[in-house]
Write a protein that holds these residues in place. Structure first.
Motif: not given
Length: 302
Positions: A202-207, A223-228, A248-251
């Motif tokens: 699961v830690s690797q899936l988060v990565v 992706e999400l960060l580029a849209s920011a 906050v969305i990533f968290i």
């Protein structure tokens, strides 16, 4: 009360720890106050900077949701491919045959040593030069390729380590009752190792979810960060608010993933508790017979 790991603290040690804790909390409160006051002085906490996220849907429908959708798409594709590929490579490294474990080891060590961003750039060049993938889809393909190659190699090591961490008596007992190597791996070792490996997996899936942002930073993958970045520029360099919302969305996304994994691990551990049943010789013979598609007969006529 003492422990095998440490001695019980005395009055002076307890008093010192309390003082250190208070000092740390005071320092943390001072740091938070400085950050908040600085943002307020710069006008970053004004309602005008945040209202587009709470009073309308334009920011969400135009920027955040499309970016989140691409992030989830790339991460899901990478996970679906990397998990089984990593499991195969990890099991192959445990093979007794050199023609199996040597190529698997070379693949794992090679791709595990290369930064995932380099693999993404390589994938983009590969799809651009040697395939007919459209320019709009190349960033997604490149991001997934880089994530799969790197994370499958890491997951292979997790699988291998998880299986090797099991007591040797598990495999030896299975061999003693007549199970073959593939049966031991499939029926004895893997089911036990999966539960132990789950936190690391699961830690690797988060990565994987977080590394999709590399594609947005270098490969123009939306992706999400580029849209920011685009959203911040559209709303007048509203950087702090835009990136705070994305963070906050990533968290929340990664917390949901780890919470689900914790629930699944606890459920697997409960389901694998021994029932106290004893498997007899007849059951083992039936199991071996089922593997080869035949039956064994027992009795005086053997």
């Amino acid at each position: 009360m003492s422990s095998i790991l440490y001695d019980a603290q005395g009055p002076r040690a307890k008093r010192r720890n309390v003082i250190f804790t208070v000092l740390f909390l005071v320092a943390l409160a001072a740091l938070l106050w400085w950050v908040i006051s600085t943002l307020a002085d710069k006008g970053q906490l004004e309602w005008a900077k945040w209202e587009m996220f709470f009073t309308g849907t334009e920011a969400w429908s135009t920027y955040i949701w499309p970016g989140l959708e691409n992030t989830l798409k790339a991460a899901a594709l990478a996970v679906i491919i990397a998990l089984p590929l990593g499991a195969v490579l990890g099991i192959a490294r445990l093979s007794d045959h050199a023609w199996v474990y040597v190529p698997a080891s070379i693949v794992v060590e090679f791709f595990r040593s290369i930064p995932v961003l380099v693999l993404m750039i390589f994938g983009l060049a590969l799809f651009s030069e040697y395939t007919n993938v459209s320019s709009d889809d190349r960033p997604l393909y490149a991001v997934v390729t880089g994530l799969v190659l790197y994370n499958a190699s890491v997951l292979a090591e997790i699988v291998r380590a998880g299986i090797l961490a099991l007591p040797k008596g598990q495999a030896e007992s299975a061999m003693a009752i007549g199970l073959r190597k593939n049966q031991i791996m499939r029926l004895i070792l893997l089911p036990q190792a999966v539960t132990a490996m789950l936190p690391a997996i699961v830690s690797q899936l988060v990565v994987i979810v977080k590394d999709t942002a590399l594609g947005g930073a270098v490969l123009t993958f939306s992706e999400l960060l580029a849209s920011a970045n685009t959203m911040s520029a559209y709303y007048g360099a509203n950087t702090i608010a835009s990136f705070t919302v994305v963070a906050v969305i990533f968290i929340a996304l990664n917390f949901a993933l780890t919470s689900f994994a914790s629930w699944l691990e606890a459920r697997l551990r409960r389901s694998k508790k021994s029932t106290g049943a004893v498997v007899g010789a007849e059951e083992v013979i039936d199991l071996n017979a089922a593997e080869v598609g035949g039956t064994y007969k027992t009795g005086a006529g053997q």
